[in-house]
Scaffold this motif. Structure first.
Motif, PDB file in Angstrom:
ATOM      1  N   ILE A 111       0.862  -1.175   0.000  1.00 15.43           N
ATOM      2  CA  ILE A 111       0.000   0.000   0.000  1.00 15.43           C
ATOM      3  C   ILE A 111       0.903   1.230   0.000  1.00 15.43           C
ATOM      4  O   ILE A 111       2.040   1.168   0.457  1.00 15.43           O
ATOM      5  CB  ILE A 111      -0.982   0.010   1.193  1.00 15.43           C
ATOM      6  CG1 ILE A 111      -0.234   0.019   2.533  1.00 15.43           C
ATOM      7  CG2 ILE A 111      -1.910  -1.192   1.116  1.00 15.43           C
ATOM      8  CD1 ILE A 111      -1.164   0.138   3.741  1.00 15.43           C
ATOM      9  N   SER A 112       0.401   2.330  -0.538  1.00 14.36           N
ATOM     10  CA  SER A 112       1.284   3.474  -0.764  1.00 14.36           C
ATOM     11  C   SER A 112       0.537   4.784  -0.584  1.00 14.36           C
ATOM     12  O   SER A 112      -0.675   4.873  -0.804  1.00 14.36           O
ATOM     13  CB  SER A 112       1.851   3.396  -2.192  1.00 14.36           C
ATOM     14  OG  SER A 112       2.574   4.562  -2.523  1.00 14.36           O
ATOM     15  N   VAL A 113       1.294   5.802  -0.255  1.00 15.14           N
ATOM     16  CA  VAL A 113       0.770   7.167  -0.256  1.00 15.14           C
ATOM     17  C   VAL A 113       0.707   7.661  -1.708  1.00 15.14           C
ATOM     18  O   VAL A 113       1.470   7.199  -2.568  1.00 15.14           O
ATOM     19  CB  VAL A 113       1.644   8.106   0.595  1.00 15.14           C
ATOM     20  CG1 VAL A 113       1.579   7.705   2.059  1.00 15.14           C
ATOM     21  CG2 VAL A 113       3.088   8.122   0.104  1.00 15.14           C
ATOM     22  N   PRO A 114      -0.188   8.608  -2.012  1.00 12.07           N
ATOM     23  CA  PRO A 114      -0.374   9.034  -3.403  1.00 12.07           C
ATOM     24  C   PRO A 114       0.809   9.771  -4.017  1.00 12.07           C
ATOM     25  O   PRO A 114       0.950   9.786  -5.245  1.00 12.07           O
ATOM     26  CB  PRO A 114      -1.602   9.951  -3.328  1.00 12.07           C
ATOM     27  CG  PRO A 114      -2.313   9.561  -2.078  1.00 12.07           C
ATOM     28  CD  PRO A 114      -1.240   9.147  -1.127  1.00 12.07           C
ATOM     29  N   SER A 157       4.385   6.863 -11.393  1.00 10.00           N
ATOM     30  CA  SER A 157       3.680   7.488 -10.274  1.00 10.00           C
ATOM     31  C   SER A 157       2.917   6.432  -9.484  1.00 10.00           C
ATOM     32  O   SER A 157       2.740   5.289  -9.932  1.00 10.00           O
ATOM     33  CB  SER A 157       2.696   8.529 -10.794  1.00 10.00           C
ATOM     34  OG  SER A 157       1.649   7.887 -11.525  1.00 10.00           O
ATOM     35  N   ALA A 158       2.422   6.839  -8.327  1.00 10.26           N
ATOM     36  CA  ALA A 158       1.629   5.922  -7.519  1.00 10.26           C
ATOM     37  C   ALA A 158       0.347   5.530  -8.234  1.00 10.26           C
ATOM     38  O   ALA A 158      -0.102   4.385  -8.137  1.00 10.26           O
ATOM     39  CB  ALA A 158       1.308   6.559  -6.163  1.00 10.26           C
ATOM     40  N   GLU A 159      -0.260   6.472  -8.963  1.00  8.43           N
ATOM     41  CA  GLU A 159      -1.481   6.153  -9.706  1.00  8.43           C
ATOM     42  C   GLU A 159      -1.208   5.111 -10.777  1.00  8.43           C
ATOM     43  O   GLU A 159      -1.985   4.169 -10.971  1.00  8.43           O
ATOM     44  CB  GLU A 159      -2.065   7.427 -10.335  1.00  8.43           C
ATOM     45  CG  GLU A 159      -2.666   8.401  -9.341  1.00  8.43           C
ATOM     46  CD  GLU A 159      -1.620   9.253  -8.611  1.00  8.43           C
ATOM     47  OE1 GLU A 159      -0.408   9.175  -8.991  1.00  8.43           O
ATOM     48  OE2 GLU A 159      -1.995   9.966  -7.675  1.00  8.43           O
ATOM     49  N   LEU A 162      -0.665   1.719  -9.150  1.00  6.10           N
ATOM     50  CA  LEU A 162      -1.931   1.096  -8.781  1.00  6.10           C
ATOM     51  C   LEU A 162      -2.591   0.466 -10.003  1.00  6.10           C
ATOM     52  O   LEU A 162      -3.076  -0.673  -9.943  1.00  6.10           O
ATOM     53  CB  LEU A 162      -2.856   2.137  -8.144  1.00  6.10           C
ATOM     54  CG  LEU A 162      -4.207   1.623  -7.650  1.00  6.10           C
ATOM     55  CD1 LEU A 162      -4.029   0.615  -6.516  1.00  6.10           C
ATOM     56  CD2 LEU A 162      -5.087   2.788  -7.198  1.00  6.10           C
ATOM     57  N   ARG A 169      -3.272  -0.632  -2.929  1.00  4.16           N
ATOM     58  CA  ARG A 169      -4.159   0.455  -2.504  1.00  4.16           C
ATOM     59  C   ARG A 169      -3.365   1.730  -2.330  1.00  4.16           C
ATOM     60  O   ARG A 169      -2.179   1.685  -1.989  1.00  4.16           O
ATOM     61  CB  ARG A 169      -4.847   0.134  -1.165  1.00  4.16           C
ATOM     62  CG  ARG A 169      -5.957  -0.875  -1.255  1.00  4.16           C
ATOM     63  CD  ARG A 169      -6.620  -1.087   0.093  1.00  4.16           C
ATOM     64  NE  ARG A 169      -7.664  -2.087   0.007  1.00  4.16           N
ATOM     65  CZ  ARG A 169      -8.293  -2.612   1.047  1.00  4.16           C
ATOM     66  NH1 ARG A 169      -7.953  -2.215   2.271  1.00  4.16           N
ATOM     67  NH2 ARG A 169      -9.236  -3.518   0.881  1.00  4.16           N
ATOM     68  N   LEU A 170      -4.045   2.862  -2.531  1.00  8.58           N
ATOM     69  CA  LEU A 170      -3.494   4.162  -2.181  1.00  8.58           C
ATOM     70  C   LEU A 170      -4.149   4.635  -0.891  1.00  8.58           C
ATOM     71  O   LEU A 170      -5.359   4.456  -0.704  1.00  8.58           O
ATOM     72  CB  LEU A 170      -3.763   5.184  -3.290  1.00  8.58           C
ATOM     73  CG  LEU A 170      -2.977   5.020  -4.587  1.00  8.58           C
ATOM     74  CD1 LEU A 170      -3.417   6.078  -5.591  1.00  8.58           C
ATOM     75  CD2 LEU A 170      -1.485   5.122  -4.332  1.00  8.58           C
ATOM     76  N   CYS A 171      -3.363   5.228  -0.018  1.00 10.14           N
ATOM     77  CA  CYS A 171      -3.865   5.704   1.272  1.00 10.14           C
ATOM     78  C   CYS A 171      -3.325   7.100   1.529  1.00 10.14           C
ATOM     79  O   CYS A 171      -2.160   7.388   1.221  1.00 10.14           O
ATOM     80  CB  CYS A 171      -3.403   4.806   2.420  1.00 10.14           C
ATOM     81  SG  CYS A 171      -3.701   3.059   2.190  1.00 10.14           S
ATOM     82  N   LEU A 176      -2.020   5.737   6.407  1.00 10.57           N
ATOM     83  CA  LEU A 176      -1.224   4.620   5.891  1.00 10.57           C
ATOM     84  C   LEU A 176      -1.054   3.508   6.918  1.00 10.57           C
ATOM     85  O   LEU A 176      -1.340   2.336   6.637  1.00 10.57           O
ATOM     86  CB  LEU A 176       0.143   5.117   5.423  1.00 10.57           C
ATOM     87  CG  LEU A 176       1.058   4.050   4.825  1.00 10.57           C
ATOM     88  CD1 LEU A 176       0.537   3.575   3.481  1.00 10.57           C
ATOM     89  CD2 LEU A 176       2.488   4.591   4.681  1.00 10.57           C
TER      90      LEU A 176
END
Length: 205
Positions: A111-114, A157-159, A162, A169-171, A176
Protein backbone atom coordinates in the motif's frame (compact mmCIF):
# COMPACT_ATOMS: atom_id res chain seq x y z
CA UNK A 1 18.44 2.92 12.01
CA UNK A 2 16.12 -0.10 11.97
CA UNK A 3 13.32 0.24 14.51
CA UNK A 4 10.86 -2.46 15.53
CA UNK A 5 7.64 -2.57 17.49
CA UNK A 6 5.23 -5.40 18.23
CA UNK A 7 1.51 -5.36 18.92
CA UNK A 8 -0.71 -8.42 19.14
CA UNK A 9 1.82 -10.56 17.32
CA UNK A 10 2.21 -8.05 14.48
CA UNK A 11 5.80 -6.94 13.99
CA UNK A 12 6.37 -3.49 12.47
CA UNK A 13 9.83 -2.82 11.05
CA UNK A 14 10.74 0.78 10.21
CA UNK A 15 13.64 1.98 8.10
CA UNK A 16 14.58 5.01 10.17
CA UNK A 17 17.15 7.13 8.39
CA UNK A 18 15.04 9.92 6.91
CA UNK A 19 17.93 12.38 6.69
CA UNK A 20 19.51 9.96 4.18
CA UNK A 21 16.28 9.09 2.35
CA UNK A 22 16.13 5.86 4.40
CA UNK A 23 19.02 4.54 2.30
CA UNK A 24 20.35 1.22 3.49
CA UNK A 25 23.82 0.36 4.70
CA UNK A 26 25.19 -3.16 4.77
CA UNK A 27 24.76 -3.23 8.54
CA UNK A 28 21.09 -2.24 8.17
CA UNK A 29 20.53 -4.92 5.55
CA UNK A 30 22.09 -7.56 7.77
CA UNK A 31 19.84 -6.41 10.61
CA UNK A 32 16.85 -6.81 8.29
CA UNK A 33 17.91 -10.33 7.32
CA UNK A 34 18.18 -11.22 11.01
CA UNK A 35 14.79 -9.67 11.80
CA UNK A 36 13.02 -11.35 8.90
CA UNK A 37 14.50 -14.74 9.72
CA UNK A 38 13.52 -14.28 13.35
CA UNK A 39 9.92 -13.33 12.57
CA UNK A 40 8.62 -16.76 11.64
CA UNK A 41 6.33 -16.83 14.69
CA UNK A 42 4.87 -13.38 14.00
CA UNK A 43 1.24 -13.20 12.96
CA UNK A 44 2.06 -10.51 10.39
CA UNK A 45 4.93 -8.22 9.44
CA UNK A 46 4.62 -4.59 8.32
CA UNK A 47 7.62 -2.94 6.66
CA UNK A 48 7.63 0.85 6.39
CA UNK A 49 9.92 3.88 6.36
CA UNK A 50 10.32 6.95 8.55
CA UNK A 51 9.34 10.37 7.27
CA UNK A 52 6.83 11.46 4.67
CA UNK A 53 8.82 11.54 1.43
CA UNK A 54 10.82 8.35 0.84
CA UNK A 55 10.31 4.73 1.79
CA UNK A 56 13.90 4.03 0.76
CA UNK A 57 16.29 5.28 -1.90
CA UNK A 58 18.08 1.92 -1.95
CA UNK A 59 21.76 1.60 -1.13
CA UNK A 60 23.63 4.19 0.88
CA UNK A 61 25.56 6.17 -1.73
CA UNK A 62 29.01 5.81 -0.19
CA UNK A 63 28.58 2.08 0.43
CA UNK A 64 27.10 1.60 -3.04
CA UNK A 65 30.31 2.97 -4.52
CA UNK A 66 32.24 0.49 -2.39
CA UNK A 67 30.27 -2.48 -3.73
CA UNK A 68 27.04 -2.65 -1.72
CA UNK A 69 24.94 -2.10 -4.85
CA UNK A 70 25.79 -5.58 -6.09
CA UNK A 71 26.07 -7.38 -2.75
CA UNK A 72 24.12 -10.65 -2.29
CA UNK A 73 22.81 -9.31 1.03
CA UNK A 74 19.94 -7.63 -0.89
CA UNK A 75 18.75 -10.99 -2.15
CA UNK A 76 19.24 -12.47 1.32
CA UNK A 77 16.90 -9.82 2.74
CA UNK A 78 14.17 -10.12 0.11
CA UNK A 79 14.31 -13.93 0.20
CA UNK A 80 14.02 -14.02 4.00
CA UNK A 81 11.01 -11.72 3.78
CA UNK A 82 9.36 -13.70 0.97
CA UNK A 83 9.86 -16.94 2.92
CA UNK A 84 7.90 -15.79 5.96
CA UNK A 85 4.80 -17.92 6.57
CA UNK A 86 2.74 -14.97 7.81
CA UNK A 87 1.17 -12.11 5.80
CA UNK A 88 3.65 -9.34 4.99
CA UNK A 89 2.75 -5.76 4.07
CA UNK A 90 4.89 -2.99 2.63
CA UNK A 91 3.47 0.32 3.86
CA UNK A 92 5.17 2.67 1.41
CA UNK A 93 5.31 6.09 3.02
CA UNK A 94 7.02 7.62 -0.01
CA UNK A 95 9.19 6.94 -3.02
CA UNK A 96 10.55 3.44 -3.59
CA UNK A 97 13.82 3.18 -5.48
CA UNK A 98 16.72 0.90 -6.30
CA UNK A 99 17.53 -2.10 -4.17
CA UNK A 100 14.69 -1.40 -1.75
CA UNK A 101 12.34 -2.45 -4.57
CA UNK A 102 13.20 -6.07 -3.82
CA UNK A 103 11.80 -6.00 -0.30
CA UNK A 104 8.55 -4.39 -1.43
CA UNK A 105 8.20 -6.99 -4.19
CA UNK A 106 8.80 -9.75 -1.65
CA UNK A 107 5.83 -8.65 0.47
CA UNK A 108 2.36 -10.10 0.04
CA UNK A 109 0.69 -6.69 -0.12
CA UNK A 110 1.85 -3.18 -0.95
CA UNK A 111 0.00 0.00 0.00
CA UNK A 112 1.28 3.47 -0.76
CA UNK A 113 0.77 7.17 -0.26
CA UNK A 114 -0.37 9.03 -3.40
CA UNK A 115 2.75 11.18 -3.77
CA UNK A 116 5.17 8.22 -4.00
CA UNK A 117 7.02 7.35 -7.17
CA UNK A 118 8.66 4.09 -8.17
CA UNK A 119 11.86 3.45 -10.10
CA UNK A 120 14.57 0.80 -10.31
CA UNK A 121 17.41 2.27 -12.40
CA UNK A 122 19.74 -0.73 -12.53
CA UNK A 123 20.13 -0.69 -16.32
CA UNK A 124 21.07 2.98 -16.25
CA UNK A 125 23.65 2.36 -13.52
CA UNK A 126 25.12 -0.70 -15.20
CA UNK A 127 23.96 -3.26 -12.62
CA UNK A 128 21.74 -6.31 -12.76
CA UNK A 129 18.61 -6.43 -10.60
CA UNK A 130 18.50 -8.75 -7.63
CA UNK A 131 17.98 -12.31 -8.94
CA UNK A 132 14.40 -12.73 -7.70
CA UNK A 133 13.15 -9.25 -8.59
CA UNK A 134 12.43 -9.60 -12.34
CA UNK A 135 10.29 -12.69 -11.76
CA UNK A 136 8.37 -11.13 -8.88
CA UNK A 137 7.87 -7.91 -10.84
CA UNK A 138 6.70 -9.81 -13.94
CA UNK A 139 4.24 -11.83 -11.83
CA UNK A 140 2.70 -8.61 -10.51
CA UNK A 141 2.57 -6.39 -13.59
CA UNK A 142 3.38 -8.53 -16.62
CA UNK A 143 6.44 -8.69 -18.86
CA UNK A 144 5.93 -5.48 -20.85
CA UNK A 145 5.56 -3.29 -17.78
CA UNK A 146 8.42 -5.08 -16.03
CA UNK A 147 10.58 -4.16 -19.04
CA UNK A 148 9.34 -0.58 -18.82
CA UNK A 149 10.69 -0.32 -15.29
CA UNK A 150 13.82 -2.48 -15.54
CA UNK A 151 14.98 -1.94 -19.13
CA UNK A 152 13.69 1.56 -19.86
CA UNK A 153 14.27 2.79 -16.31
CA UNK A 154 10.84 4.42 -16.25
CA UNK A 155 9.82 6.31 -13.15
CA UNK A 156 6.13 5.68 -12.50
CA UNK A 157 3.68 7.49 -10.27
CA UNK A 158 1.63 5.92 -7.52
CA UNK A 159 -1.48 6.15 -9.71
CA UNK A 160 0.30 4.25 -12.49
CA UNK A 161 1.63 1.73 -9.97
CA UNK A 162 -1.93 1.10 -8.78
CA UNK A 163 -3.20 0.63 -12.36
CA UNK A 164 -0.29 -1.69 -13.15
CA UNK A 165 -0.91 -3.84 -10.05
CA UNK A 166 2.43 -2.98 -8.48
CA UNK A 167 0.63 -1.64 -5.42
CA UNK A 168 -2.74 -2.72 -4.06
CA UNK A 169 -4.16 0.45 -2.50
CA UNK A 170 -3.49 4.16 -2.18
CA UNK A 171 -3.87 5.70 1.27
CA UNK A 172 -3.65 9.25 2.56
CA UNK A 173 -0.38 9.66 4.51
CA UNK A 174 -2.22 10.04 7.80
CA UNK A 175 -4.10 6.77 7.14
CA UNK A 176 -1.22 4.62 5.89
CA UNK A 177 -0.32 2.80 9.07
CA UNK A 178 -3.95 2.50 10.15
CA UNK A 179 -4.72 0.81 6.83
CA UNK A 180 -1.69 -1.46 7.14
CA UNK A 181 -2.82 -2.45 10.62
CA UNK A 182 -6.37 -3.13 9.37
CA UNK A 183 -4.95 -5.51 6.77
CA UNK A 184 -3.41 -7.57 9.57
CA UNK A 185 -6.69 -8.09 11.43
CA UNK A 186 -7.41 -11.51 9.94
CA UNK A 187 -3.87 -12.55 10.79
CA UNK A 188 -4.34 -11.36 14.36
CA UNK A 189 -7.56 -13.35 14.76
CA UNK A 190 -6.99 -16.32 12.48
CA UNK A 191 -5.13 -19.60 12.54
CA UNK A 192 -1.50 -19.03 11.48
CA UNK A 193 -1.24 -22.50 9.94
CA UNK A 194 -4.32 -21.83 7.80
CA UNK A 195 -2.94 -18.49 6.63
CA UNK A 196 0.38 -20.12 5.77
CA UNK A 197 -1.43 -22.75 3.72
CA UNK A 198 -3.36 -20.07 1.84
CA UNK A 199 -0.06 -18.33 0.98
CA UNK A 200 1.33 -21.63 -0.25
CA UNK A 201 -1.76 -22.32 -2.39
CA UNK A 202 -1.53 -18.88 -4.02
CA UNK A 203 2.18 -19.30 -4.67
CA UNK A 204 1.67 -22.70 -6.29
CA UNK A 205 -1.42 -21.79 -8.33
Amino acid sequence: MIETSEDGGVLTITLNRPDKANSLTEAMLRDLVRLFRGARDARAVILTGAGDKVFSAGADLEEARAGLATSPVWEDASSALADLPCPTIAALNGTLAGGAFGMALACDLRISVPHASFFYPVAKLGFLPQPSDPGRLRALIGPARAKLILLAGARISAEEALRFGLIDRLCAPEDLMREADALTQTARDGDPANLQQIKTMIRQA
